[in-house]
Enzyme design. Structure first.
Site, short mmCIF file in Angstrom:
data_model
loop_
_atom_site.label_atom_id
_atom_site.label_comp_id
_atom_site.label_asym_id
_atom_site.label_seq_id
_atom_site.Cartn_x
_atom_site.Cartn_y
_atom_site.Cartn_z
N LYS A 126 95.67 77.84 112.94
CA LYS A 126 96.78 77.91 113.90
C LYS A 126 96.57 76.80 114.91
O LYS A 126 95.43 76.36 115.14
CB LYS A 126 96.78 79.25 114.62
CG LYS A 126 98.11 79.62 115.24
CD LYS A 126 99.04 80.32 114.26
CE LYS A 126 100.42 80.48 114.87
NZ LYS A 126 101.29 81.31 114.02
N ASP A 166 106.19 77.91 114.79
CA ASP A 166 105.93 79.20 115.45
C ASP A 166 106.78 79.15 116.73
O ASP A 166 107.75 78.38 116.79
CB ASP A 166 104.43 79.37 115.74
CG ASP A 166 104.06 80.79 116.19
OD1 ASP A 166 104.01 81.68 115.34
OD2 ASP A 166 103.86 81.01 117.41
P1 NDP Z 1 110.99 81.36 118.65
O1 NDP Z 1 110.46 80.32 119.55
O2 NDP Z 1 112.05 81.02 117.69
O3 NDP Z 1 111.51 82.61 119.51
C1 NDP Z 1 110.67 83.29 120.37
C2 NDP Z 1 111.46 84.37 121.09
O4 NDP Z 1 110.54 85.19 121.82
C3 NDP Z 1 112.45 83.82 122.11
O5 NDP Z 1 113.53 84.70 122.23
C4 NDP Z 1 111.60 83.80 123.38
O6 NDP Z 1 112.36 83.86 124.56
C5 NDP Z 1 110.78 85.05 123.22
N1 NDP Z 1 109.49 84.88 123.92
C6 NDP Z 1 108.54 83.96 123.65
N2 NDP Z 1 107.51 84.08 124.50
C7 NDP Z 1 107.83 85.09 125.32
C8 NDP Z 1 107.17 85.70 126.38
N3 NDP Z 1 105.95 85.28 126.80
N4 NDP Z 1 107.77 86.76 126.98
C9 NDP Z 1 108.98 87.19 126.55
N5 NDP Z 1 109.66 86.64 125.54
C10 NDP Z 1 109.10 85.61 124.94
O7 NDP Z 1 109.71 81.97 117.90
P2 NDP Z 1 109.65 82.80 116.54
O8 NDP Z 1 110.84 83.68 116.41
O9 NDP Z 1 109.31 81.87 115.46
O10 NDP Z 1 108.34 83.69 116.81
C11 NDP Z 1 108.41 84.99 117.39
C12 NDP Z 1 107.15 85.75 117.04
O11 NDP Z 1 107.03 85.86 115.62
C13 NDP Z 1 105.83 85.10 117.49
O12 NDP Z 1 104.91 86.12 117.80
C14 NDP Z 1 105.37 84.37 116.24
O13 NDP Z 1 103.96 84.15 116.25
C15 NDP Z 1 105.77 85.37 115.18
N6 NDP Z 1 105.88 84.84 113.82
C16 NDP Z 1 106.74 83.80 113.56
C17 NDP Z 1 106.85 83.33 112.27
C18 NDP Z 1 107.85 82.28 111.90
O14 NDP Z 1 108.01 82.05 110.70
N7 NDP Z 1 108.54 81.67 112.84
C19 NDP Z 1 106.00 83.85 111.19
C20 NDP Z 1 105.21 85.01 111.55
C21 NDP Z 1 105.15 85.44 112.84
P3 NDP Z 1 112.62 82.50 125.40
O15 NDP Z 1 113.60 81.72 124.60
O16 NDP Z 1 113.15 82.98 126.71
O17 NDP Z 1 111.28 81.84 125.52
#
Ligand code: NDP
Length: 446
Positions: A126, A166
């Site tokens: 990662k 991510d």
């Molecule tokens: P994105 O950047 O596309 O979206 C993240 C979302 O989570 C946004 O709505 C963001 O809000 C919110 N968010 C992020 N950080 C915070 C925080 N500290 N507090 C509150 N809200 C938060 O990321 P992904 O959808 O790709 O990833 C989401 C989760 O899924 C993560 O944990 C990631 O590790 C996990 N994941 C992702 C994969 C992938 O294929 N993308 C695979 C497996 C797991 P805002 O826009 O306001 O920041």
């Protein structure tokens, strides 16, 4: 057994004392693996869990770049190469101000087990940076990505380490990173996944994590002769994982009533439909706006500064970030009738929350199993790149479904308790561990 786990953790804490997220992730795994190793002494003798908890390599580097005002900005870049026993390091890059070594080590550690569960030959890694893409122009994001890759390129490669997206790293960032790698190395290889479909990306990769987590829930419900149809669903997050979770839930006949970002959550009692979802995708992926705009546009409630866990539901998908759902939230969910929690995010539930789910004997799918669809299709993207060929949507989707079904099966195999309750957390930890552990024993002390 508690003592054996504490003894084990003492050693890990001694080395990583200040890394709270990493220690949390290791403890969660140790709770399953330390007792398992007591019954399978070869893993104890070879100190496999101790070795898995120590990264093979950690890279930390300076990322200098020029902003639109011509001023110098400096961020910190990381790559944690955790374990390569069963394949090249594989795992996403996260760009978010909260990124630090502890967060990336926890994510890399989880990734080792997750990648093993997919059945594909991928080790765990990662990386990322404390860079915040929010509010930056496309030109600034490009300059940052180019500077980041100017160091990272020496440490990655199609057979060495294959990063992906991510939080904060989507199609735009992968494009800029890939472009710079290709320019420096002068070669077009599958060094990153999540690429555009026109230049080596796999179809269904953007959808894969969200679709996968819903397929996993469908499998859990199938064991009870139930389905997602007419279930009331809450989702946190509005990013990649949340968007495609919502899409698949709608397709399977569920009613999704929440979506959120870091400013708060939207409650839409009528449910998010395809039109509203298209609005979210445009808002988040193109306009890079805030989710409260949805509430204004569709005339529903926006609850500022809160998470959606007090909203009554059957199924909850924590899909935003780590530790977003604590013990009090878990109690509220259970009291309100929620009977299934499936983690699209990595480690979104605190240890206290997980214990509440397990005590209440509700269905609880840990991220390392439930959200493995993303990395699984990344693995399929690597296969297609090696073949120099692209499979159609249908073929990738079928393979994704098969992989999720197989992950569900092994979780049941290792997680079923005498009472019949399936502890998916323990099942995922043991099933993910065994393959990596056996490979490490076979390869000697390296
Ligand atoms: P994105 O950047 O596309 O979206 C993240 C979302 O989570 C946004 O709505 C963001 O809000 C919110 N968010 C992020 N950080 C915070 C925080 N500290 N507090 C509150 N809200 C938060 O990321 P992904 O959808 O790709 O990833 C989401 C989760 O899924 C993560 O944990 C990631 O590790 C996990 N994941 C992702 C994969 C992938 O294929 N993308 C695979 C497996 C797991 P805002 O826009 O306001 O920041």
């Amino acid at each position: 057994m508690k003592t054996a786990i504490q003894e084990f953790m003492k050693k890990i804490e001694l080395r990583n004392g200040h890394e709270t997220e990493f220690l949390q992730a290791v403890y969660e795994v140790a709770e399953s693996i330390v007792p398992f190793a007591e019954h399978n002494p070869k893993y104890k003798i070879h100190k496999i869990l101790e070795r898995i908890a120590e990264p093979e390599r950690v890279l930390i580097f300076r990322v200098p770049w020029l902003n639109d005002q011509g001023e110098v900005e400096i961020n910190r870049g990381y790559r944690v190469q955790m374990n390569s026993a069963i394949g090249p390091y594989k795992g996403g890059l996260r760009f978010h101000p909260s990124v630090n070594l502890s967060v990336l080590k926890f994510l890399a550690f989880e990734q080792v087990f997750k990648n093993s569960l997919t059945g594909l030959p991928m080790g765990g890694g990662k990386g990322g940076s404390d860079f915040d893409p929010k509010g930056k122009s496309d030109a600034e994001v490009m300059k940052f990505c180019q500077s980041f890759m100017t160091e990272l390129y020496r440490h990655v490669g199609a057979d060495i380490d294959v990063p992906a997206g991510d939080i904060g790293v989507g199609a735009r960032e992968i494009g800029f990173l890939f472009g710079q790698y290709k320019r420096i190395k002068g070669e077009f290889t599958g060094v990153l996944t999540g690429k555009g479909p026109e230049w080596g990306g796999s179809l269904i990769r953007p959808e894969a994590t969200g679709y996968g987590v819903v397929y996993f829930v469908a499998e859990m419900l199938k064991l009870r002769n139930d389905s997602l149809k007419d279930k009331r669903v809450i989702v946190s997050g509005a990013g990649n994982v949340a968007q495609y979770t919502i899409e698949k839930c709608i397709e399977m006949g569920a009613l999704v009533v929440t979506v959120s970002d870091s400013e708060g959550y939207v409650y839409d009692p009528e449910g998010i439909d395809a039109v509203k979802l298209a609005f979210i995708m445009d808002l988040k992926n193109q306009k890079r706006g805030r989710i409260k705009t949805y509430a204004k546009h569709f005339n529903c409630t926006f609850i500022e500064g809160q998470k959606p866990w007090s909203v009554k539901c059957d199924i909850a998908f924590p899909n935003a970030t780590q530790n977003e759902l604590d013990e009090a939230d878990a109690r509220l969910l259970v009291e309100n009738g929620c009977f299934c929690v499936a983690e699209g995010a990595n480690m979104p539930s605190t240890p206290g929350a997980i214990h509440v789910f397990e005590q209440a004997k509700i269905l609880y799918a840990p991220g390392k199993a439930a959200n493995a669809g993303g990395v699984a299709v990344s693995g399929l993207e690597m296969s297609q790149n090696s073949l120099r060929y692209s499979w159609d949507r249908e073929k990738v989707n079928i393979k994704l479904k098969q992989i999720i079904e197989q992950i569900h099966q092994v979780c049941v195999k290792y997680g079923k308790e005498e009472s019949g309750y399936i502890n998916y957390g323990r099942g995922a930890n043991i099933a993910g561990f065994v393959k990596v552990a056996d490979a490490m024993i076979a390869q000697g002390i390296v």
